[in-house]
Design a protein around this motif. Structure first.
Motif, short mmCIF file in Angstrom:
data_model
loop_
_atom_site.label_atom_id
_atom_site.label_comp_id
_atom_site.label_asym_id
_atom_site.label_seq_id
_atom_site.Cartn_x
_atom_site.Cartn_y
_atom_site.Cartn_z
N PRO A 3 0.74 -1.15 -0.10
CA PRO A 3 -0.22 -0.03 0.21
C PRO A 3 0.82 1.54 0.02
O PRO A 3 1.92 1.36 0.38
N VAL A 4 0.51 2.26 -0.70
CA VAL A 4 1.02 3.55 -0.46
C VAL A 4 0.80 4.22 0.70
O VAL A 4 1.77 4.87 1.36
N VAL A 5 -0.52 4.08 1.38
CA VAL A 5 -0.55 4.62 2.56
C VAL A 5 -1.07 3.47 3.48
O VAL A 5 -2.03 2.61 3.15
N LEU A 6 -0.58 3.39 4.76
CA LEU A 6 -1.12 2.18 5.81
C LEU A 6 -1.09 2.94 7.08
O LEU A 6 -0.04 3.38 7.64
N LEU A 7 -2.24 3.18 7.76
CA LEU A 7 -2.26 3.61 8.93
C LEU A 7 -2.88 2.55 9.79
O LEU A 7 -4.16 1.93 9.25
N ARG A 8 -2.47 2.08 10.78
CA ARG A 8 -3.30 1.31 11.83
C ARG A 8 -3.27 1.90 13.24
O ARG A 8 -2.28 1.90 13.72
N GLY A 9 -4.31 2.18 13.56
CA GLY A 9 -4.60 2.68 15.11
C GLY A 9 -3.79 4.06 15.07
O GLY A 9 -3.18 4.32 16.44
N ALA A 10 -3.59 4.87 14.14
CA ALA A 10 -2.58 6.15 14.38
C ALA A 10 -3.23 7.09 15.11
O ALA A 10 -4.40 7.54 14.94
N VAL A 11 -2.59 7.66 16.01
CA VAL A 11 -2.93 8.77 16.90
C VAL A 11 -2.03 9.73 16.77
O VAL A 11 -0.78 9.68 16.64
N ALA A 12 -2.63 11.07 16.59
CA ALA A 12 -1.68 12.14 16.37
C ALA A 12 -2.44 13.43 17.30
O ALA A 12 -3.54 13.55 17.15
N LEU A 13 -1.53 14.22 17.82
CA LEU A 13 -2.00 15.14 18.91
C LEU A 13 -1.66 16.46 18.09
O LEU A 13 -0.67 16.64 17.55
N THR A 14 -2.58 17.29 18.40
CA THR A 14 -2.28 18.67 17.96
C THR A 14 -2.41 19.56 19.77
O THR A 14 -3.46 19.85 20.24
N SER A 21 -7.82 9.85 16.57
CA SER A 21 -7.65 9.20 17.70
C SER A 21 -7.66 7.48 17.35
O SER A 21 -8.56 6.91 17.90
N GLY A 22 -6.77 7.11 16.35
CA GLY A 22 -6.92 5.54 16.19
C GLY A 22 -7.54 5.28 14.69
O GLY A 22 -8.58 4.70 14.54
N VAL A 23 -6.85 5.84 13.94
CA VAL A 23 -7.26 5.87 12.18
C VAL A 23 -6.77 4.60 11.62
O VAL A 23 -5.65 4.37 11.79
N ASP A 24 -7.45 3.79 11.28
CA ASP A 24 -7.28 2.76 10.25
C ASP A 24 -7.68 3.10 8.78
O ASP A 24 -8.65 3.35 8.48
N LEU A 25 -6.35 3.07 7.97
CA LEU A 25 -6.77 3.54 6.46
C LEU A 25 -5.79 2.85 5.67
O LEU A 25 -4.42 2.98 6.10
#
Length: 233
Positions: A3-14, A21-25
């Motif tokens: 995959p070009v993009v693989l996000l699993r349970g991704a958390v990012a803070l500002t 808050s937990g992105v799967d894509l």
């Protein structure tokens, strides 16, 4: 293919707030994915994470084979991000802005004129400082930068904002050309009709998470053409 993009349970803070808050894509090669959702849903944050501009505090985030938690800078020259406000220098002309962007990416100036022409910035406009251009013209210059850089992943944040009908058609054509050239595209939009028509998949975000994924109109259109016996590039 990976995959070009693989996000699993991704958390990012500002700040201290979890904008993601937990992105799967997952985004595949040559895929066009639109991201929709209300203001504050996390659309812009998602794009900035994929561009390596916002760190992931936990979870998995891999873009173009690069682990963003280990080396986010490694992916920046390979992606192109068009934000709400085009990143142009007001005191530089349209031509100088594109040339500067190419130089920063280690690319030659021979790409400048063809890219500006493809973006509809020619003649007097090419010699006008960015601060003297309209919002739509500035958007065209920023699109010309993407065309010149030819990134492997296009990240477009509300790309239709400030564009007239002609520029919207241009944007659609540029996305199609980028995909035919092997790129993938992820864009955010508040215009659901446009998002569905342009994308293979429609991703709906809510509260920093992916709430729903559905098929887009582009995939259905290509399938219909293929079933009709025509060649699809």
């Amino acid at each position: 293919m990976d995959p070009v993009v693989l996000l699993r349970g991704a958390v990012a803070l500002t700040g201290r707030f979890p904008a993601l808050s937990g992105v799967d894509l997952t985004v595949g090669p040559g895929e066009v994915v639109s991201v929709v959702g209300a203001n504050g849903a996390g659309k812009t944050t998602l794009l900035r994470v994929c561009a390596g501009l916002l760190p992931v505090s936990s979870g998995e985030a891999v873009v173009l084979g690069v682990d963003l938690r280990l080396d986010p800078a490694a992916v920046r020259r390979r992606v192109g991000l068009l934000g709400h406000a085009p990143s142009l220098y007001d005191e530089l002309t349209a031509t100088e802005n594109v040339r500067f962007a190419l130089g920063a990416a280690g690319l030659g100036a021979d790409r400048v004129a063809p890219a500006l022409e493809r973006g509809g910035i020619t003649g007097r406009l090419a010699k006008t400082v960015a601060g003297g251009l309209s919002a739509g013209q500035r958007r065209r210059v920023a699109l010309s930068v993407l065309v010149a850089r030819a990134p492997e992943l296009w990240l477009l944040d509300e790309p239709h904002a400030g564009l007239d009908a002609g520029a919207r058609t241009l944007l659609s054509d540029l996305v199609t050309e980028a995909v035919r050239g092997g790129a993938s595209v992820v864009f955010s939009s508040h215009e659901s009709g446009v998002a569905v028509a342009m994308s293979d998949r429609l991703v709906t975000m809510s509260g920093g998470r992916v709430a729903d994924v559905s098929s887009g109109g582009r995939r259905a259109k290509l399938s219909a053409v293929g079933e009709g016996g025509s060649h699809v590039a």
